[in-house]
Design an enzyme around this catalytic site. Structure first.
Site, mmCIF file in Angstrom:
data_model
loop_
_atom_site.group_PDB
_atom_site.id
_atom_site.type_symbol
_atom_site.label_atom_id
_atom_site.label_comp_id
_atom_site.label_asym_id
_atom_site.label_seq_id
_atom_site.Cartn_x
_atom_site.Cartn_y
_atom_site.Cartn_z
ATOM 1 N N CYS A 130 0.960 -1.434 -0.075
ATOM 2 C CA CYS A 130 0.176 0.001 -0.089
ATOM 3 C C CYS A 130 0.760 1.237 0.080
ATOM 4 C CB CYS A 130 -0.801 0.003 1.155
ATOM 5 S SG CYS A 130 -1.979 -1.538 1.166
ATOM 6 N N HIS A 263 -3.387 7.222 2.056
ATOM 7 C CA HIS A 263 -3.654 5.924 1.617
ATOM 8 C C HIS A 263 -4.937 5.783 2.158
ATOM 9 C CE1 HIS A 263 -4.067 1.697 0.811
ATOM 10 N NE2 HIS A 263 -3.853 1.409 2.017
ATOM 11 N N ASN A 293 -10.150 -0.091 0.065
ATOM 12 C CA ASN A 293 -8.653 -0.056 0.258
ATOM 13 C C ASN A 293 -8.303 -0.646 -1.243
ATOM 14 O OD1 ASN A 293 -5.960 -0.335 0.637
ATOM 15 N ND2 ASN A 293 -6.187 -1.200 2.613
HETATM 16 O O1 UT7 Z 1 -3.872 -1.198 3.743
HETATM 17 C C1 UT7 Z 1 -2.936 -1.547 4.439
HETATM 18 C C2 UT7 Z 1 -3.039 -1.043 5.616
HETATM 19 N N1 UT7 Z 1 -4.181 -1.838 6.273
HETATM 20 C C3 UT7 Z 1 -5.004 -1.098 7.495
HETATM 21 O O2 UT7 Z 1 -4.429 -0.110 7.553
HETATM 22 C C4 UT7 Z 1 -5.868 -1.735 8.059
HETATM 23 C C5 UT7 Z 1 -5.813 -1.525 9.481
HETATM 24 N N2 UT7 Z 1 -6.605 -2.010 10.406
HETATM 25 C C6 UT7 Z 1 -7.979 -1.770 10.425
HETATM 26 O O3 UT7 Z 1 -8.641 -0.808 9.536
HETATM 27 C C7 UT7 Z 1 -8.793 -2.306 11.407
HETATM 28 O O4 UT7 Z 1 -8.113 -2.991 12.450
HETATM 29 C C8 UT7 Z 1 -9.825 -3.425 10.811
HETATM 30 C C9 UT7 Z 1 -10.840 -2.466 9.906
HETATM 31 C C10 UT7 Z 1 -9.197 -4.300 9.935
HETATM 32 C C11 UT7 Z 1 -10.427 -4.062 12.136
HETATM 33 O O5 UT7 Z 1 -11.114 -3.084 12.870
HETATM 34 P P1 UT7 Z 1 -11.230 -3.206 14.349
HETATM 35 O O6 UT7 Z 1 -11.800 -2.350 15.251
HETATM 36 O O7 UT7 Z 1 -9.659 -3.365 14.685
HETATM 37 O O8 UT7 Z 1 -11.892 -4.509 14.872
HETATM 38 P P2 UT7 Z 1 -11.146 -5.950 15.474
HETATM 39 O O9 UT7 Z 1 -10.455 -6.542 14.415
HETATM 40 O O10 UT7 Z 1 -10.765 -5.525 16.909
HETATM 41 O O11 UT7 Z 1 -12.485 -6.596 15.515
HETATM 42 C C12 UT7 Z 1 -13.753 -6.307 16.162
HETATM 43 C C13 UT7 Z 1 -14.931 -7.277 16.450
HETATM 44 C C14 UT7 Z 1 -14.345 -8.847 16.492
HETATM 45 O O12 UT7 Z 1 -15.151 -9.234 16.983
HETATM 46 P P3 UT7 Z 1 -15.224 -9.763 18.783
HETATM 47 O O13 UT7 Z 1 -13.888 -10.490 18.630
HETATM 48 O O14 UT7 Z 1 -15.038 -8.535 19.486
HETATM 49 O O15 UT7 Z 1 -16.408 -10.577 19.127
HETATM 50 C C15 UT7 Z 1 -14.271 -9.256 14.937
HETATM 51 O O16 UT7 Z 1 -14.324 -10.764 14.875
HETATM 52 O O17 UT7 Z 1 -15.525 -7.230 15.085
HETATM 53 C C16 UT7 Z 1 -15.690 -8.549 14.352
HETATM 54 N N3 UT7 Z 1 -15.379 -8.356 13.028
HETATM 55 C C17 UT7 Z 1 -16.311 -8.259 12.292
HETATM 56 N N4 UT7 Z 1 -17.902 -8.175 12.657
HETATM 57 C C18 UT7 Z 1 -18.650 -8.070 11.427
HETATM 58 C C19 UT7 Z 1 -14.337 -8.442 12.337
HETATM 59 N N5 UT7 Z 1 -14.588 -8.217 10.797
HETATM 60 C C20 UT7 Z 1 -15.974 -8.012 10.835
HETATM 61 C C21 UT7 Z 1 -16.791 -8.026 9.813
HETATM 62 N N6 UT7 Z 1 -18.299 -8.000 10.120
HETATM 63 N N7 UT7 Z 1 -16.524 -7.873 8.561
#
Ligand code: UT7
Length: 336
Positions: A130, A263, A293
């Site tokens: 990215c 980005h 993205n």
């Molecule tokens: O391009 C390269 C750079 N990439 C990035 O910059 C990505 C950086 N990271 C992010 O943008 C975020 O970390 C994400 C969008 C990937 C995830 O968001 P988050 O707020 O960090 O969520 P999390 O991974 O901590 O997950 C929170 C909850 C989890 O459930 P529990 O364990 O709290 O019950 C996940 O299982 O959200 C759940 N979850 C979803 N729920 C519904 C994860 N993905 C989904 C989904 N739909 N698609």
């Protein structure tokens, strides 16, 4: 036809500047609701609400089965060349940033060169995920300043949908396909003011597609893996640091930034970066809602949207920032 500043050993160009921008998105636009419905059919639970709240994404574009990275790149490149008002034949360097090339080799840049009807000039790919476009732009700027090139085509193009595991809801809702391009040419006026690139290979594992080819077979898993929270945490730190460092190099301050073009991974990362740089969100170009993205394509696509919508105008100072797998990151400050 505009002609770039002539270069010679005794009078090298002091700067490179963006002469034109272009972008291309595949026709197939998939909304969060449509994607959620598709995933539900295989027992994966997600929703428009979760995706929009946690990322800012509302839809993304997916390439058709027969559309390749080079096809997207050529469409964006043609628009950038047209916007620059130059002849394609005057391009003397092609750098393409991608993690989703048409083939293992040769480079997609060579395929793009041929599809544009060009031959002879150097053409190569840059692989910095990215951060790829910021890397490619910095390399092109350096080559123009040394006189190795005078008019470069710099492209970010991705078909990231090909890497997605549609059984993994934590990643498959985040990415889309697209391409963005700029024509960068030698100039006596800025242009690119300063740039900085970084990488830290200790973090290879937090964002990777670990598979490869060996003996005619796939070796390892060829789908994208990401520890989202770990990437998020690193991203917000390095994006602030590299922006400040580039401003110092250029002798400018946050107050000089007319537009931050980061980005487009997650609206919350963009909001955090803007807050740290004391910029209001109305100085940030945001396309993540419509594009998702698109990895190396996200910054040039956002730039092109901003130029064509009239938000970015000639004379504006732009901060372009990328972050991604590697771990890689970098920023370019430029006067548009
Ligand atoms: O391009 C390269 C750079 N990439 C990035 O910059 C990505 C950086 N990271 C992010 O943008 C975020 O970390 C994400 C969008 C990937 C995830 O968001 P988050 O707020 O960090 O969520 P999390 O991974 O901590 O997950 C929170 C909850 C989890 O459930 P529990 O364990 O709290 O019950 C996940 O299982 O959200 C759940 N979850 C979803 N729920 C519904 C994860 N993905 C989904 C989904 N739909 N698609």
């Amino acid at each position: 036809m505009n002609s770039p500043e002539k270069t010679s050993a005794t009078s090298l160009p002091r700067y490179s500047r963006i002469a034109g921008t272009g972008g291309y998105l595949p026709a197939n636009c998939v909304t969060n609701a449509q994607l959620a419905q598709r995933l539900a059919a295989s027992g994966i639970d997600t929703s428009d609400e979760w995706i929009a709240d946690r990322t800012g994404i509302k839809s993304r574009h997916f390439a058709a089965d027969d559309e390749l990275c080079s096809d997207l790149a050529v469409a964006a490149a043609r628009r950038a060349i047209e916007a620059a008002g130059c002849d394609a034949s005057s391009i003397d360097l092609i750098i393409l940033a991608t993690s989703t090339p048409d083939m293992v080799f040769p480079s997609t840049a060579c395929i793009v060169q041929h599809k544009l009807g060009l031959a002879g000039c150097p053409a190569f790919d840059v692989q910095a995920v990215c951060s790829g476009f910021v890397y490619a732009l910095t390399v092109a700027d350096s080559m123009i300043r040394t006189g190795a090139a005078s008019r470069a085509l710099v492209i970010g193009s991705e078909v990231f949908s090909r890497l997605l595991d549609f059984g993994d809801r934590t990643t498959c809702v985040l990415f889309g396909d697209g391409a963005g391009a700029v024509v960068l040419e030698a100039s006596d006026e800025p242009g690119i003011l300063a740039s900085e690139l970084h990488a830290d290979g200790r973090h290879v594992g937090i964002l990777c597609t670990p598979g490869g080819v060996s003996g005619g077979l796939l070796r390892g898993d060829p789908t994208l893996k990401m520890d989202g929270p770990a990437v998020f945490k690193l991203a917000v730190t390095v994006l602030e640091d590299v922006a400040r460092s580039v401003l110092i190099k250029a002798g400018r301050t946050e107050a000089d930034i007319d537009w931050l073009i980061p980005h487009q991974a997650n609206i919350r990362i963009m909001q955090s970066t803007a807050r740290k740089l004391k910029l209001s969100m109305d100085k940030v170009i945001v396309t993540v809602a419509d594009h998702g993205n698109t990895s190396a394509a996200s910054i040039p696509l956002a730039l092109d949207v901003a130029v064509r919508s009239g938000q970015v105008v000639r004379g504006d100072t732009l901060m372009l920032e990328g972050v991604g797998g590697g771990f890689t990151w970098g920023a370019v400050l430029l006067d548009y």
